[in-house]
Design a protein around this motif. Structure first.
Motif, mmCIF file in Angstrom:
data_model
loop_
_atom_site.group_PDB
_atom_site.id
_atom_site.type_symbol
_atom_site.label_atom_id
_atom_site.label_comp_id
_atom_site.label_asym_id
_atom_site.label_seq_id
_atom_site.Cartn_x
_atom_site.Cartn_y
_atom_site.Cartn_z
ATOM 1 N N GLU A 1 17.145 29.051 -10.583
ATOM 2 C CA GLU A 1 18.574 29.308 -10.666
ATOM 3 C C GLU A 1 18.865 30.633 -11.361
ATOM 4 O O GLU A 1 18.087 31.093 -12.196
ATOM 5 C CB GLU A 1 19.269 28.170 -11.425
ATOM 6 N N ASN B 1 12.688 24.053 -16.277
ATOM 7 C CA ASN B 1 13.668 24.532 -15.304
ATOM 8 C C ASN B 1 14.718 25.408 -15.978
ATOM 9 O O ASN B 1 15.158 26.426 -15.432
ATOM 10 C CB ASN B 1 14.331 23.352 -14.608
ATOM 11 N N ARG B 2 15.120 25.032 -17.201
ATOM 12 C CA ARG B 2 16.110 25.819 -17.947
ATOM 13 C C ARG B 2 15.554 27.183 -18.320
ATOM 14 O O ARG B 2 16.253 28.200 -18.281
ATOM 15 C CB ARG B 2 16.506 25.061 -19.216
ATOM 16 N N THR C 1 18.692 30.998 -15.290
ATOM 17 C CA THR C 1 17.430 30.780 -15.995
ATOM 18 C C THR C 1 17.275 31.802 -17.125
ATOM 19 O O THR C 1 17.545 32.985 -16.953
ATOM 20 C CB THR C 1 16.251 30.894 -15.015
ATOM 21 N N LYS D 1 12.889 33.881 -17.214
ATOM 22 C CA LYS D 1 12.072 34.152 -16.037
ATOM 23 C C LYS D 1 11.382 35.504 -16.179
ATOM 24 O O LYS D 1 11.998 36.506 -16.548
ATOM 25 C CB LYS D 1 12.936 34.150 -14.776
ATOM 26 N N PRO E 1 10.264 23.640 -9.235
ATOM 27 C CA PRO E 1 9.983 22.201 -9.293
ATOM 28 C C PRO E 1 9.976 21.588 -7.902
ATOM 29 O O PRO E 1 10.803 21.940 -7.051
ATOM 30 C CB PRO E 1 11.142 21.665 -10.139
ATOM 31 N N HIS F 1 13.123 19.425 -17.574
ATOM 32 C CA HIS F 1 14.402 20.087 -17.838
ATOM 33 C C HIS F 1 14.181 21.400 -18.585
ATOM 34 O O HIS F 1 14.794 22.427 -18.246
ATOM 35 C CB HIS F 1 15.315 19.174 -18.646
ATOM 36 N N GLY G 1 13.246 28.279 -14.203
ATOM 37 C CA GLY G 1 13.530 27.812 -12.849
ATOM 38 C C GLY G 1 14.139 28.859 -11.936
ATOM 39 O O GLY G 1 14.403 29.998 -12.337
ATOM 40 N N TYR H 1 8.311 29.862 -11.053
ATOM 41 C CA TYR H 1 8.264 28.406 -11.245
ATOM 42 C C TYR H 1 9.271 27.741 -10.320
ATOM 43 O O TYR H 1 10.445 28.125 -10.281
ATOM 44 C CB TYR H 1 8.589 28.062 -12.695
ATOM 45 N N PHE I 1 5.044 20.897 -9.609
ATOM 46 C CA PHE I 1 5.756 22.164 -9.477
ATOM 47 C C PHE I 1 4.860 23.212 -8.860
ATOM 48 O O PHE I 1 3.642 23.042 -8.779
ATOM 49 C CB PHE I 1 6.307 22.641 -10.829
#
Length: 435
Positions: free
Chosen positions: A263, A257-258, A266, A269, A366, A254, A261, A364, A376
């Protein structure tokens, strides 16, 4: 920036070199012990040494007396220059601990205030009130760091204080050719001070790095174009060990990804937070993991996740250290480095990361997440690496779309075929570079 691809080796010099707990004023050339560590550090495939405080202080280094002189318990500036020269000759960068939020009660300017009170020309260097007092009965109140009055808070809004600190940093660059700073309690430093420090250090060296100690909150407040290049990743520090202890890889999954990730929300990143399993302030990883078999996969995850990994001296061969036993237990004196199977593993992981742009800077993504497994992808243009972590004591077969038939494990050099699923040995980590 060089920091993005670095493998950091952290040393607490007052501890490693066996200095007395309190500054006894007796000069001793203990810092020269580190000359015997240079080849060990380079042999681990580390690329930078991060020194915790080593300038003249009252006790532990974070209570500075003089920013311009090596602590006499460690030696003199000439001794430290020799150590830095040896590290640079070995191809290693050097970072120092910049303790700018506060000083010790033995700091020369504060001693002048204690002596001369309101007549001291340095009274505005601190946050003082001559109508109050502290437990030290100086005849005035002053602000200490988080209530610790042995650590006297500096007035960083005073240009004279800033000039003094910047002159010290300039001296460190000129004498020791340092390449960056860890900023102690960066979360206490005002944005305008960080911006000035960023501009000043860039004028000294264009690739000079500022890495800030930050515990909680949105790291972007301290990690941006007008502040630090990087910060300590305490969120993932907790997730790294507790995911293994609770056999719940969803926790670290988690966080990753937070932070990194795919999205759009994020947080970090493309940024390189400093990741670690332990340091001078927290329990040694070999003491906090419930199962010693998890040391290998924990280090495997450290060197593969987004960010810049840091290894704390002695942990590469698994020394113990419990915080409940005090700071000395976390910062022990060591005569010489040691080698064992864990050391070899850390060396192999560091070499794998050094050889892979994808592990250094790749996106990254997953692929598989269970209570006991995490798979990942790290990908950059021209290279893709699949990282597979098995925290379980049983073999596991992972099924995911590898988009490749064969690959090479960057750690072992063995070929791997993704057909029919990927078998993960107990307590294992693989870095598969796909064809």
């Amino acid at each position: 920036m060089w920091f993005d691809s670095a493998n950091i080796y952290q040393i607490y010099p007052l501890g490693l070199c066996g200095a007395p707990e309190y500054n006894d004023g007796v000069p001793a050339h203990r810092i020269r012990r580190l000359l015997d560590w240079v080849e060990h550090i380079r042999g681990l495939n580390m690329t930078c040494v991060l020194f915790n405080p080593l300038f003249e202080s009252d006790k532990h280094g974070y209570d500075t007396r003089d920013y311009t002189k090596l602590d006499c318990r460690l030696g003199d500036n000439g001794d430290f220059k020799e150590v830095c020269d040896a590290l640079h000759a070995a191809g290693l960068k050097v970072m120092l601990d910049g303790v700018f939020n506060h000083v010790g009660r033995g700091f020369w300017a504060f001693e002048d205030v204690r002596k001369n009170k309101w007549d001291s020309p340095y009274k505005d260097w601190f946050h003082l009130n001559f109508d109050g007092n502290t437990q030290y009965n100086d005849g005035f109140w002053y602000e200490g760091w988080e209530g610790h009055n042995e650590l006297v808070k500096l007035n960083l809004q005073n240009p004279a204080v800033v000039d003094h600190l910047f002159a010290a940093v300039k001296g460190w660059v000129e004498q020791f050719d340092i390449d960056g700073l860890r900023l102690d309690v960066a979360y206490c430093l005002a944005p305008d001070f960080l911006a000035k420090l960023r501009g000043f250090t860039q004028s000294l060296k264009p690739d000079f790095v500022l890495m800030g100690e930050v515990l909680h909150g949105d790291y972007n407040l301290w990690m941006n174009d007008n502040a630090c290049h990087s910060v300590t990743n305490y969120e993932c520090y907790k997730g790294l060990y507790s995911s293994f202890n609770s056999m719940n890889m969803f926790e670290i999954g988690h966080s990753l990804n937070r932070q990194f990730g795919p999205e759009p929300w994020t947080l970090y990143k493309g940024k390189h937070l400093m990741n670690f399993l332990d340091n001078h302030d927290v329990e040694r990883i070999a003491s906090i993991l419930a199962d010693p078999a998890h040391l290998r996969p924990a280090y495997g995850l450290l060197f593969a996740m987004p960010g810049t990994p840091a290894v704390y001296y002695g942990s590469e061969w698994g020394i113990q250290g419990k915080k409940s036993h005090g700071d000395a237990a976390l910062r022990p004196a060591l005569e010489a480095p040691e080698e064992n199977e864990l050391t070899e593993w850390v060396r192999a992981l560091a070499a794998a990361r050094a050889s892979s742009r994808a592990l250094q800077e790749g996106d990254y993504l997953p692929l598989v997440l269970t209570n006991r497994q995490l798979v990942f992808q790290r990908a950059v243009q021209g290279e893709r690496v699949i990282v597979a972590v098995n925290a379980d004591g049983e073999e596991y077969t992972a099924h995911f779309d590898a988009r490749a038939g064969r690959s090479t494990d960057l750690i072992t050099g063995e070929l791997h075929d993704f057909g029919g699923g990927s078998r993960l040995a107990p307590y294992s980590v693989a870095y598969w570079r796909t064809e």
